[in-house]
Design a protein around this motif. Sequence first.
Motif: not given
Length: 128
Positions: A15-22, A33-38
Amino acid sequence: MEEKARDTLSPSEWRVMECLWTGPKTLMELVRALRDSAGWAKSTVTTMVRRMEEKGLISYELSGRAKVFRAALARADAAAAETDSLLERAFQGSVGLLLSSLVDRSSLTRADIDELYAILDKAEEESK
């Protein structure tokens, strides 16, 4: 990082990496981002980021007072490690068994089959 690529990521690390790969993000951008998605709280994100930094999965640079985090592991390397892990765990390292499983379950579309033929043609050419 070569050594780390052999390790698979946990679902939370993905989950964290998906955010950072963008693209690079500050801690607060990751929190949003992780509050919204997870549904993660700031403390959860902070803990994950610290652990992943210790593992060498992510790095940061200071920008003023904020840390800007970025992935230190490429998506392709993470995907390769996952693929290797799946092949070993579920198919005794056999690509043939994996494909046979997909075919037996009728999971392959015509487009998938065409793509596999193209991949195999490329592999055959490269092995000459």
